[in-house]
Design an enzyme around this catalytic site. Structure first.
Site, PDB file in Angstrom:
ATOM      1  N   ARG A   1       0.848  -1.209   0.000  1.00 17.86           N
ATOM      2  CA  ARG A   1       0.000   0.000   0.000  1.00 17.86           C
ATOM      3  C   ARG A   1       0.872   1.244   0.000  1.00 17.86           C
ATOM      4  O   ARG A   1       2.021   1.226   0.411  1.00 17.86           O
ATOM      5  CB  ARG A   1      -0.932  -0.002   1.201  1.00 17.86           C
TER       6      ARG A   1
ATOM      7  N   GLU B   1      -7.007   7.426   7.599  1.00 17.73           N
ATOM      8  CA  GLU B   1      -5.864   8.150   8.184  1.00 17.73           C
ATOM      9  C   GLU B   1      -5.293   9.160   7.193  1.00 17.73           C
ATOM     10  O   GLU B   1      -4.950  10.288   7.552  1.00 17.73           O
ATOM     11  CB  GLU B   1      -4.798   7.134   8.605  1.00 17.73           C
TER      12      GLU B   1
ATOM     13  N   ARG C   1      -5.430   5.914   0.517  1.00 19.12           N
ATOM     14  CA  ARG C   1      -4.528   4.772   0.689  1.00 19.12           C
ATOM     15  C   ARG C   1      -4.779   3.889  -0.513  1.00 19.12           C
ATOM     16  O   ARG C   1      -5.911   3.440  -0.736  1.00 19.12           O
ATOM     17  CB  ARG C   1      -4.846   4.004   1.971  1.00 19.12           C
TER      18      ARG C   1
ATOM     19  N   CYS D   1       0.743  10.797   9.347  1.00 20.95           N
ATOM     20  CA  CYS D   1       1.635  10.239  10.364  1.00 20.95           C
ATOM     21  C   CYS D   1       3.070  10.255   9.839  1.00 20.95           C
ATOM     22  O   CYS D   1       3.308   9.850   8.700  1.00 20.95           O
ATOM     23  CB  CYS D   1       1.208   8.801  10.673  1.00 20.95           C
TER      24      CYS D   1
ATOM     25  N   THR E   1       5.437   8.327  10.297  1.00 20.13           N
ATOM     26  CA  THR E   1       5.983   7.004   9.959  1.00 20.13           C
ATOM     27  C   THR E   1       5.722   6.647   8.500  1.00 20.13           C
ATOM     28  O   THR E   1       6.308   5.709   7.982  1.00 20.13           O
ATOM     29  CB  THR E   1       5.347   5.890  10.825  1.00 20.13           C
TER      30      THR E   1
ATOM     31  N   ARG F   1       4.137   0.507   2.421  1.00 21.25           N
ATOM     32  CA  ARG F   1       4.238  -0.607   3.369  1.00 21.25           C
ATOM     33  C   ARG F   1       3.908  -1.874   2.589  1.00 21.25           C
ATOM     34  O   ARG F   1       2.781  -2.074   2.147  1.00 21.25           O
ATOM     35  CB  ARG F   1       3.278  -0.438   4.546  1.00 21.25           C
TER      36      ARG F   1
ATOM     37  N   ARG G   1       3.405  -7.037  12.922  1.00 22.36           N
ATOM     38  CA  ARG G   1       2.086  -6.609  13.418  1.00 22.36           C
ATOM     39  C   ARG G   1       1.208  -7.845  13.598  1.00 22.36           C
ATOM     40  O   ARG G   1       1.524  -8.920  13.084  1.00 22.36           O
ATOM     41  CB  ARG G   1       1.400  -5.642  12.433  1.00 22.36           C
TER      42      ARG G   1
ATOM     43  N   GLU H   1      -2.000  -3.052  12.744  1.00 26.59           N
ATOM     44  CA  GLU H   1      -1.276  -2.424  13.828  1.00 26.59           C
ATOM     45  C   GLU H   1      -2.042  -2.494  15.152  1.00 26.59           C
ATOM     46  O   GLU H   1      -3.267  -2.361  15.173  1.00 26.59           O
ATOM     47  CB  GLU H   1      -1.096  -0.962  13.451  1.00 26.59           C
TER      48      GLU H   1
HETATM   49  P1  ADP Z   1      -1.881  -0.046   6.945  1.00 29.66           P
HETATM   50  O1  ADP Z   1      -1.288   1.095   7.658  1.00 29.66           O
HETATM   51  O2  ADP Z   1      -0.940  -0.707   6.030  1.00 29.66           O
HETATM   52  O3  ADP Z   1      -3.168   0.220   6.275  1.00 29.66           O
HETATM   53  P2  ADP Z   1      -2.938  -1.729   9.147  1.00 29.66           P
HETATM   54  O4  ADP Z   1      -1.919  -2.336  10.042  1.00 29.66           O
HETATM   55  O5  ADP Z   1      -3.961  -0.827   9.707  1.00 29.66           O
HETATM   56  O6  ADP Z   1      -2.057  -1.112   8.043  1.00 29.66           O
HETATM   57  O7  ADP Z   1      -3.666  -2.881   8.330  1.00 29.66           O
HETATM   58  C1  ADP Z   1      -4.756  -2.625   7.507  1.00 29.66           C
HETATM   59  C2  ADP Z   1      -5.427  -3.907   7.074  1.00 29.66           C
HETATM   60  O8  ADP Z   1      -4.645  -4.571   6.100  1.00 29.66           O
HETATM   61  C3  ADP Z   1      -5.637  -4.918   8.197  1.00 29.66           C
HETATM   62  O9  ADP Z   1      -6.894  -5.526   8.070  1.00 29.66           O
HETATM   63  C4  ADP Z   1      -4.568  -5.932   7.929  1.00 29.66           C
HETATM   64  O10 ADP Z   1      -4.896  -7.221   8.405  1.00 29.66           O
HETATM   65  C5  ADP Z   1      -4.527  -5.933   6.426  1.00 29.66           C
HETATM   66  N1  ADP Z   1      -3.285  -6.471   5.886  1.00 29.66           N
HETATM   67  C6  ADP Z   1      -2.040  -6.000   6.009  1.00 29.66           C
HETATM   68  N2  ADP Z   1      -1.155  -6.766   5.375  1.00 29.66           N
HETATM   69  C7  ADP Z   1      -1.858  -7.780   4.809  1.00 29.66           C
HETATM   70  C8  ADP Z   1      -1.511  -8.908   4.000  1.00 29.66           C
HETATM   71  N3  ADP Z   1      -0.261  -9.131   3.626  1.00 29.66           N
HETATM   72  N4  ADP Z   1      -2.515  -9.723   3.621  1.00 29.66           N
HETATM   73  C9  ADP Z   1      -3.799  -9.491   3.965  1.00 29.66           C
HETATM   74  N5  ADP Z   1      -4.178  -8.450   4.711  1.00 29.66           N
HETATM   75  C10 ADP Z   1      -3.223  -7.598   5.124  1.00 29.66           C
HETATM   76  C1  CIR Z   2       1.282   4.972  17.507  1.00 27.96           C
HETATM   77  O1  CIR Z   2       2.042   5.880  17.818  1.00 27.96           O
HETATM   78  O2  CIR Z   2       1.392   3.816  17.956  1.00 27.96           O
HETATM   79  C2  CIR Z   2       0.189   5.282  16.528  1.00 27.96           C
HETATM   80  N1  CIR Z   2       0.010   6.707  16.472  1.00 27.96           N
HETATM   81  C3  CIR Z   2       0.520   4.728  15.134  1.00 27.96           C
HETATM   82  C4  CIR Z   2       1.880   5.062  14.649  1.00 27.96           C
HETATM   83  C5  CIR Z   2       2.347   4.448  13.344  1.00 27.96           C
HETATM   84  N2  CIR Z   2       1.392   3.881  12.520  1.00 27.96           N
HETATM   85  C6  CIR Z   2       0.841   4.387  11.442  1.00 27.96           C
HETATM   86  O3  CIR Z   2       1.189   5.401  10.909  1.00 27.96           O
HETATM   87  N3  CIR Z   2      -0.139   3.707  10.882  1.00 27.96           N
END
Ligand code: ADP
Ligand code: CIR
Length: 356
Positions: free
Chosen positions: A126, A225, A229, A271, A273, A280, A309, A314
């Site tokens: 993403r 966020e 995305r 963010c 990060t 990612r 994660r 996350e």
């Molecule tokens: P992001 O910041 O990348 O959007 P999150 O940690 O909030 O990350 O994850 C968003 C969604 O994407 C969650 O439902 C997570 O399980 C899903 N996800 C992340 N990586 C994978 C993957 N490799 N396969 C399937 N789902 C994934």
């Molecule tokens: C934290 O500090 O744990 C949250 N604010 C998330 C930080 C990084 N993650 C993100 O950008 N999705």
């Protein structure tokens, strides 16, 4: 200059952080008294203060990072706090460093990281984008959310071939459909306490939604966020196919929507990060032997600059032994290198698992 009520809240927040001896956030680490005093009365031209930057980390002492940028100017005005946090998170991206130009590289050089299908369940890449002319969540009005949603959904409706899909607004979506999309890992979760505390969920669900193609291998999240995305994902470990789909989607969308880009920081996101490439690249993976101890898994993953994660993303736990492992840093390297970092690290982790 920030008003007295804001400064009073900031002083209370700073005291709370000082007293939180267990807090491991980067905010706690880098908000020294000297930095705090230098920044506490500053205000961006849109009216954002240090409180907007730190309130998520003050409220959520278990934050990993703890800060967000309410608008683009915050990255410059509050640089004495953002810069050291950026350097720490992105593994050495210094104040004097400049993020490289966008470069997807040779997209045909990525492989299937698990051709036998023994470890990797699915693969996802993403990136985030912010629309030029709009601030980030805490500074957006309800009408701006709706205006952005209309612009993005109408733009996406012109995509063709594999990227052709439909936009589904969150407003009016049934709870069952929403929950199924979340459970299947396609849609963002609701009520993220880190985002809520950052004032990022105002007017929810107005202006929020998801676009996806029929088989849900290409998706765009709108106004969660980040403004956008852009996501490519599929079952199995074919990182090459996932990344090729993402790059063609990003190239098409960039022809149609102008995005915020900073000379030094790369693509701007809410963010810190996510700055730079905003990429990612992750796998959902089972490594039963290596993951027998999560701390150990994190330590080994950390050696390859990877982040672990839980299954729902996350701040979640692993379900059924499935972990989400991705590149951690997104700045100071190209898009190609960020994805390559994930590929190389995952190949190593699988090798270690096989040898155990
Ligand atoms: P992001 O910041 O990348 O959007 P999150 O940690 O909030 O990350 O994850 C968003 C969604 O994407 C969650 O439902 C997570 O399980 C899903 N996800 C992340 N990586 C994978 C993957 N490799 N396969 C399937 N789902 C994934
Ligand atoms: C934290 O500090 O744990 C949250 N604010 C998330 C930080 C990084 N993650 C993100 O950008 N999705």
């Amino acid at each position: 200059m920030a008003d007295a009520a804001v400064i009073e809240k900031l002083e209370a927040g700073f005291k709370k952080l000082e007293a939180a001896t267990d807090c491991k956030s980067l905010l706690k680490k880098y908000l020294t008294k000297e930095v705090f005093d230098k920044l506490k009365d500053k205000k961006t031209s849109l009216g954002a203060t240090l409180l907007d930057v730190i309130q998520s980390g003050v409220e959520n002492l278990d934050s990993g990072v703890g800060i967000y940028a309410p608008d683009a100017e915050a990255y410059t005005l509050f640089a004495p706090l953002f810069d050291p946090i950026i350097e720490d998170y992105h593994v050495g991206f210094k104040q004097t460093d400049k993020h490289p130009n966008k470069d997807f590289g040779d997209v045909n050089s990525f492989v299937n990281v698990d051709p036998e299908g023994k470890f990797v369940i699915s693969t996802r890449v993403r990136c985030g984008r912010s629309m030029q002319g709009y601030p980030f969540n805490p500074c957006l009005t309800e009408s701006q959310y709706k205006e952005m949603e209309a612009k993005v959904s109408s733009t996406l409706s012109s995509l063709e071939g594999e990227l052709k899909g439909t936009y589904y607004p969150l407003t009016g979506m049934s709870k069952e459909v929403q929950q199924k999309l979340i459970d299947d890992h396609f849609l963002f979760k609701e009520g993220d306490r880190f985002l809520q505390a950052a004032n990022a969920c105002r007017y929810w669900p107005a202006g929020r939604g998801i676009y996806h193609n029929d088989n849900k291998t290409f998706l765009v999240w709108v106004n969660e966020e980040d403004h956008l995305r852009i996501i490519s994902m599929q079952m199995g470990g074919d990182l090459g196919q996932v990344f090729r789909r993402l790059t063609s989607a990003v190239n098409e969308i960039e022809k149609r929507i102008p995005f915020s880009h900073h000379d030094r920081l790369g693509f701007l996101t809410f963010c810190p990060t996510n700055l730079g490439t905003t990429v990612r690249a992750s796998v959902h993976i089972k490594l039963p032997k290596l993951a027998a101890n999560r701390e150990k898994l994190e330590e080994v993953a950390g050696k390859y600059n990877l982040q672990v994660r839980g299954t729902r993303g996350e701040h979640t736990e692993a379900e059924g032994g499935i972990y989400d492992i991705s590149n951690k840093r997104r700045m100071g390297l190209t898009e190609f290198q960020a994805v390559k970092e994930m590929q190389d690290g995952i190949l190593e982790l699988i090798k270690i698992e096989k040898e155990m």
